[in-house]
Design an enzyme around this catalytic site. Structure first.
Site, PDB file in Angstrom:
ATOM      1  CD  GLU A 202      -3.157  -0.713   2.331  1.00 10.70           C
ATOM      2  OE1 GLU A 202      -2.946   0.151   2.869  1.00 10.70           O
ATOM      3  OE2 GLU A 202      -4.217  -1.482   2.022  1.00 10.70           O
ATOM      4  CD  GLU A 393      -3.418  -5.792   4.055  1.00  7.01           C
ATOM      5  OE1 GLU A 393      -4.475  -4.911   4.596  1.00  7.01           O
ATOM      6  OE2 GLU A 393      -2.343  -5.637   4.269  1.00  7.01           O
TER       7      GLU A 393
HETATM    8  C1  NOJ Z   1      -4.160  -2.153   5.291  1.00  8.90           C
HETATM    9  C2  NOJ Z   1      -2.548  -2.318   5.910  1.00  8.90           C
HETATM   10  O1  NOJ Z   1      -1.614  -3.051   5.019  1.00  8.90           O
HETATM   11  C3  NOJ Z   1      -2.569  -3.286   7.146  1.00  8.90           C
HETATM   12  O2  NOJ Z   1      -1.183  -3.071   7.662  1.00  8.90           O
HETATM   13  C4  NOJ Z   1      -3.576  -2.487   8.047  1.00  8.90           C
HETATM   14  O3  NOJ Z   1      -3.525  -3.085   9.531  1.00  8.90           O
HETATM   15  C5  NOJ Z   1      -4.966  -2.719   7.518  1.00  8.90           C
HETATM   16  N1  NOJ Z   1      -5.041  -1.773   6.272  1.00  8.90           N
HETATM   17  C6  NOJ Z   1      -6.068  -2.183   8.268  1.00  8.90           C
HETATM   18  O4  NOJ Z   1      -6.089  -0.938   8.552  1.00  8.90           O
END
Ligand code: NOJ
Length: 483
Positions: A202, A393
């Protein structure tokens, strides 16, 4: 009740407040949600995994020769993190990795996505290697392989070595060669065992929150550094891809991107064009900025003219160097963004209308729960020339209450059912989506929000480190059962 400010990247300065403690009535209901979906409907080659990241779980922040990262530095400062919490201990994955991998297997997942902490390998960012750090990742990888779990490694999940931040971090062009050294070492060292690699996690989040809004490490608020960091990240991402491909036979190379379905706030036929333009700028910043250069499309300057200044940081050859043909793109979806024109937000001239203002379903972090959003982003990204999309994710944080030995998180089960339904819909319409990884395997350290938001399929008691599989974990176990 504890209320605090959470400012999302998409909000660019819009403040909203976290939910009041939610009613837990639903937890006492005996109702179980019937499973409407089957894993078989996704096809036998579809990948099912769960994910985590080094800083959020490992702990052992200064053990066995690990150097400090920007997150160690940032969390040890006052007033940066909710309740002053930090990842010093986290879920002690450094000690508990075997137990966590066993639980992943128990839930019938075939893939484990985790990240390498750069400063555990290179305590000062470059040069001298920490052999104990290398041994640790060998052990984690071996544990996966011995349990028939495919390891998927993220090389950069936000924890830059602090020594490199002292030299300017991602805003210093030298970081491209520092990063290349790290990627080359990891891929040469682990590449005979690990085929699946993600270069970055990200970039829109870690560059936006870290260099523009200052809510994440390293806590910088500077639009010029934001643009420099963006350019260096995009080159490093493409270079990283090339290095993996060179060092790992049969590599599957990707990178992950946060993405949100974005729509204008106003439907009004006369006023809406301003919000439509605001949504377009937001889309350029949040969804397109980091992926389009790798696809050879350059930065989306036409849609967001404030990005033009990035061209000042170009050196000869950069245009070509930004391109890399990834084998897969990791999409990570958490909320929908509803955009409105705002002259008060510099650079973007747009703001987000929060889920709370719109009075729509939300999770603990005030992210809107909007299942159709994942379908829409898969469709949006499918328009690019991308070979393979993996949802690297997706998940939700709700307040989880331990009742005896169970956590009846029926809302989380409903979340997965409704989101997976939408993923399947996109797949059935021809989108090249071939995997889904839950965020997250265990509850963990949620960056500036500390330990309060719980995203795990496994509950962690942070005082005792006791793990308890939630009902959502058992739901997956059943869903993924091989007949
Ligand atoms: C995206 C991130 O990659 C991760 O580290 C984070 O915990 C989650 N979003 C939830 O916010």
């Amino acid at each position: 009740m504890n209320r605090r400010t959470w400012i999302k990247l998409g909000g660019m300065g819009v403040t909203s407040f976290l939910l009041p403690t939610q009613s837990v009535d639903f937890l006492f209901s005996k109702k179980t949600i019937p499973t409407k979906l089957s894993a078989q409907a996704f096809g036998k080659d579809f990948l099912w995994g769960a994910a985590c990241a080094a800083y959020q779980v490992e702990g052992a922040w200064n053990k066995d020769g690990k150097g400090p990262s920007i997150w160690d530095e940032f969390t040890h400062k006052k007033n940066k993190i909710h309740k002053g919490e930090n990842g010093d201990v986290a879920t002690e994955f450094y000690k508990n990795y075997k137990a966590d991998i066993a639980l992943l297997k128990e839930m019938n997942f075939g893939v484990f996505r985790f990240s390498i902490s750069w400063s555990r390998i290179f305590p000062s960012g470059t040069g001298k290697i920490n052999q104990k750090g290398v041994e640790f990742y060998h052990k984690v990888i071996d544990e996966c392989i011995n349990n028939d779990i495919e390891p998927w490694i993220t090389l950069y999940h936000w924890d830059l070595p602090q020594a490199l931040q002292q030299e300017g971090g991602w805003a210093n062009r030298k970081i491209i060669s520092w990063f290349n050294e790290y990627v080359a070492f990891c891929t040469k060292t682990f590449g005979s065992k690990v085929k699946n690699w993600m270069v970055m996690n990200e970039p829109a989040a870690f560059v936006g929150l870290g260099y523009m809004l200052g809510y994440h490490a390293p806590g910088i608020k500077n639009p010029f550094k934001f643009l420099k960091a963006t350019h260096h990240v995009c080159i490093a991402m493409a270079d990283g891809g090339r290095i993996i491909r060179q060092n790992v036979a049969d590599a599957n190379v990707g990178s992950t991107f946060s993405c949100s379905h974005i729509e204008p706030y106003t439907d009004d036929p006369i006023l809406s064009y301003k919000d439509v333009a605001a949504a377009k700028r937001m889309d350029a910043l949040l969804n397109r900025l980091y992926i389009e250069p790798s696809l050879g499309m350059g930065y989306p300057i036409d849609s967001l003219p404030a990005l033009k200044r990035i061209e000042r940081y170009y050196e000869p050859g950069d245009e070509e160097r930004l391109k890399f043909n990834f084998d897969f793109i990791g999409l990570q979806n958490y909320f929908r963004v509803v955009a409105r024109k705002s002259m008060f937000v510099p650079f973007l001239k747009a703001k987000q209308i929060s889920a709370e203002e719109r009075n729509v379903p939300m999770n603990e972090m005030k992210f809107e729960v909007y299942p159709e959003g994942i379908y829409k982003v898969i469709k949006q990204f499918s328009k690019y020339d991308i070979k393979n999309i993996i949802i690297t994710e997706n998940g939700v944080c709700y307040e989880d209450v331990l009742l005896g030995n169970r956590i009846h998180d029926s809302k989380r089960i409903e979340f997965f059912e409704t989101y997976l339904e939408q993923v399947l819909k996109a797949k059935n319409e021809g989108a090249p989506v071939n995997g889904y990884f839950v965020w997250s395997l265990t509850d963990n350290f949620e960056w500036s929000e500390g330990y309060e938001p719980r995203f795990g399929l496994i509950h962690v008691d942070f005082r005792t480190q006791k793990r308890t599989i939630k009902d959502s974990g058992y739901w997956f176990k059943d869903f993924l059962r091989i007949e």
